[in-house]
Write a protein that holds these residues in place. Structure first.
Motif: not given
Length: 425
Positions: A328-346, A356-366
């Motif tokens: 099966v063609t690899g599933s789509l996922y959303t890339p993480i391009v960074g992060s922001v620190f929330d000091s109130d919740n640490d 959903f702009s990038e794909r995981n590797k193809d799914f192959i299973q036996l």
């Protein structure tokens, strides 16, 4: 902190079949059961307790050129849900924010949901020699979960459906099918606490055209081939909404709305081969699935370009050896391009790239399996050994991120051997 999770369910199903005469049949089936789900993390929890009842019945009558089917489907869920959990924007590209930053919503929700469908289906063939077979049908349905600002009469959903076959010969035919289908939203999308009780049910218009040929021509050995192209037009799909609306005399978040459309198109080939010892079934689908919201079109989260399944089995005396191969063609996922620190919740909050702009590797299973039967006078004992992902390949089921989203590791299913016994009396 504290964490616990419990899930349980049971079903009891009965069925009664009555052959009235050579041309009339009737069956009815009733099931009852219970679902229980409990999830807790510190003082936050989800506790669901529901009783479920389903009823189905169908009456068929065969006449000279017609075969009529009339039926009813009914399901009822009586539930109590206690919840104290953060509420998130579900339009997050499949990447959840940290648990601690959501807005807590505490509520007890109880009620009764039902789904009622009445249908008829009619096969018409003017004579045994006629190459044409027509199958018109109609299903009328209502969901109590949706559009609760309207009367039940206003929420009746009419779903005409039509199928047709044209026989080129006794073992080869062309086929066409079309119809309208509705689907009830998820419960959390339509309840009064976290959802929108005035949601519409999503709808899909289906069309498929195909060709099928049985090369065996009445024999039990040989090939059978089926091909098909299909198209689905999707409307009123559910999406997150943070618009403010007036509900029950107060201003609330809308939570969810029917503002997304979509389409799915593609083709499928199915090839089957059988002889006295071997059975091989191969199915290949190529497809594309799009979603459109606010005039922006992207690939659906569940888009799969290629999907290939090959199932083989070999019988020797009372042994059966079988395999299943999947690509099966690899599933789509959303890339993480960074992060922001929330000091109130640490905690760190992820910054998402294009959804959903990038794909995981193809799914192959036996998978491989061995079955053996011991046949006694009054009963049969079967044993099997089933090994899923026999090659122990790492297929990406999802990504787990570290605390600041600078690193991730793959969630995958390992090799899973299973041994079982079955007795038939």
């Amino acid at each position: 902190g504290d964490f616990s999770n419990e899930t349980s369910f049971y079903r009891l199903t009965t069925r009664y079949d009555w052959k009235v005469n050579s041309s009339q049949k009737f069956f009815t089936s009733f099931a009852l059961g219970k679902d229980a789900l409990f999830f807790q993390i510190n003082d936050q929890y989800l506790d669901v307790d529901s009783n479920n009842y389903t009823l189905r019945g169908e009456y068929s009558i065969k006449e000279k050129s017609w075969h009529h089917y009339f039926g009813v489907d009914y399901s009822l869920e009586d539930y109590v849900t206690k919840v104290n959990l953060p509420f998130y924007n579900q339009n997050n590209g499949g990447v959840q924010n940290p648990f601690s930053i959501g807005e807590d919503r505490k509520a007890t929700i109880d009620g009764t949901f039902y789904e009622l469908g009445i249908y008829s289906r009619h096969n018409y063939r003017s004579s045994e020699s006629s190459p044409w077979v027509f199958t018109p049908g109609l299903r009328v349905e209502t969901f109590s979960m949706t559009e609760r600002d309207k009367s039940r009469l206003e929420t009746l959903l009419f779903q005409p459906r039509y199928a047709m076959k044209y026989y080129l010969n006794d073992f080869e035919f062309l086929k066409l099918a079309s119809g309208i289908y509705f689907q009830v939203p998820e419960e959390y999308q339509a309840n009064t606490a976290t959802g929108n009780p005035n949601l519409k049910p999503p709808t899909a218009n289906h069309l498929s055209i195909g060709w099928e040929k049985d090369f065996r021509k009445g024999s039990s050995n040989g090939f059978k081939l089926s091909t098909e192209i299909f198209y689905k037009d999707l409307n009123d799909l559910v999406n997150s909404s943070f618009d403010l609306v007036q509900r029950n005399g107060s201003i609330n978040f809308e939570n969810y709305a029917n503002e997304t459309t979509g389409e799915v198109f593609g083709g499928e080939v199915y090839l089957e081969y059988k002889n006295d010892a071997w059975a091989i079934n191969t199915a290949y689908t190529i497809s594309r699935s799009n979603r459109t919201q606010n005039s922006k079109t992207i690939l659906s989260q569940f888009d799969q370009t290629h999907n290939l399944n090959i199932v083989t089995s070999y019988k020797y005396k009372r042994w059966t050896f079988s395999t299943r191969f999947r690509f099966v063609t690899g599933s789509l996922y959303t890339p993480i391009v960074g992060s922001v620190f929330d000091s109130d919740n640490d905690v760190y909050i992820p910054v998402r790239g294009n959804y959903f702009s990038e794909r995981n590797k193809d799914f192959i299973q036996l998978d491989v399996r061995v079955d053996h039967k011991w046949i006694f006078k009054n009963w049969i004992l079967s044993a099997y050994l089933d090994v899923q992902n026999a090659t122990n390949r790492q297929n990406v089921e999802g990504l787990d991120y570290n605390y600041d989203y600078t690193d991730s590791e793959v969630d995958s299913v390992p090799i899973i051997p299973t041994f079982g016994l079955k007795g038939e009396f």
